[in-house]
Design an enzyme around this catalytic site. Structure first.
Site, PDB file in Angstrom:
ATOM      1  N   CYS A  85       0.866  -0.990   0.086  1.00  0.00           N
ATOM      2  CA  CYS A  85      -0.016  -0.043  -0.231  1.00  0.00           C
ATOM      3  C   CYS A  85       0.884   1.307   0.218  1.00  0.00           C
ATOM      4  O   CYS A  85       1.829   1.587   0.873  1.00  0.00           O
ATOM      5  CB  CYS A  85      -0.831  -0.067   1.268  1.00  0.00           C
ATOM      6  SG  CYS A  85      -1.810   1.595   1.517  1.00  0.00           S
ATOM      7  N   CYS A 196      -0.362   3.305  -6.759  1.00  0.00           N
ATOM      8  CA  CYS A 196      -1.400   2.989  -5.909  1.00  0.00           C
ATOM      9  C   CYS A 196      -1.405   1.523  -6.165  1.00  0.00           C
ATOM     10  O   CYS A 196      -1.731   1.162  -7.459  1.00  0.00           O
ATOM     11  CB  CYS A 196      -2.689   3.698  -5.760  1.00  0.00           C
ATOM     12  SG  CYS A 196      -4.011   2.878  -4.742  1.00  0.00           S
TER      13      CYS A 196
END
Length: 233
Positions: A85, A196
């Site tokens: 992440c 992302c």
């Protein structure tokens, strides 16, 4: 080859991205049989508070959860840590001294690949939270990598694409992402950093040329594999 280290993965941000990361570890490992694959401990914890909510709107701080999860993985036997992440690394950067094991940094790994694949720079596709913190911009400046950012409208569409992936709407995410990529390429013909971990999933669903994308998920997986089998960061 024989793996030298056990990898601890703090996932769930989001779950599909973490699952894809585990797939990449299996695909990229220099293994010819089960026993040559790395030992991986996965803690998938989707209940960690939303990172972008915390950054932009004063939402619940995910830092205590991140620290607890990473140290739990270390206590379970991980020699090396990874978090698929990007936005989480804004908080992780502030707690590096509190980690009991080395962490493979997703931003640094991704920008290393960017520098190799596109010396002219790349478009940065990231969550609103990651853009706001200038996390990638800070490391890019240190590493002499030139980044180009979408305009505000395009950025909202990029973030919307991320949210659609989290809702398991890959078709909608791919449609939205295709439009953004087309708009950006008209301005500057450069590859895109999927900064992302949901974006590679949307990109895969577009059926566009994979050479256009520098995946933060793949960059992190490659770096982890290199360390696991070579025995040193």
């Amino acid at each position: 080859m024989t793996p030298q280290k056990t990898l601890g993965v703090l996932g769930g941000m989001g779950p599909a991205a973490s699952a894809e990361f585990m797939v990449l570890l299996a695909k990229l490992a220099p293994a010819s049989r089960d026993q040559e694959h790395p030992q991986v401990i996965l803690l998938s914890w989707p209940q960690i508070p939303d990172r972008t909510e915390a950054i932009l709107y004063g939402g619940k701080d995910p830092s205590p959860y991140l620290l607890e999860g990473l140290n739990k993985l270390a206590s379970w036997g991980a020699d090396l840590l990874a978090v698929p992440c990007n936005t989480a690394h804004y908080f992780i950067d502030k707690m590096k001294d509190q980690l009991s094991r080395p962490l493979v940094h997703i931003v640094h790994s991704t920008l290393e690949q960017t520098k190799q694949k596109s010396p002219s720079g790349a478009w940065l596709l990231a969550s609103n939270g990651t853009i706001k913190t200038e996390l990638y911009q800070k490391y890019a400046k240190q590493m002499e990598v030139e980044l180009f950012l979408p305009d505000p409208k395009e950025q909202e569409e990029v973030h919307g694409c991320i949210e659609l992936v989290k809702k398991n709407d890959l078709r909608g995410a791919a449609s939205m992402l295709s439009k953004v990529l087309s708009s950006l390429q008209e301005k500057r013909d450069l590859p895109f950093i999927a900064a992302c971990t949901e974006i590679p999933l949307a990109f895969k669903a577009t059926n566009l040329d994979t050479d256009l994308m520098i995946s933060s998920l793949e960059a992190l997986a490659l770096k982890c594999i290199s360390i696991i089998y070579n025995g040193a960061p």
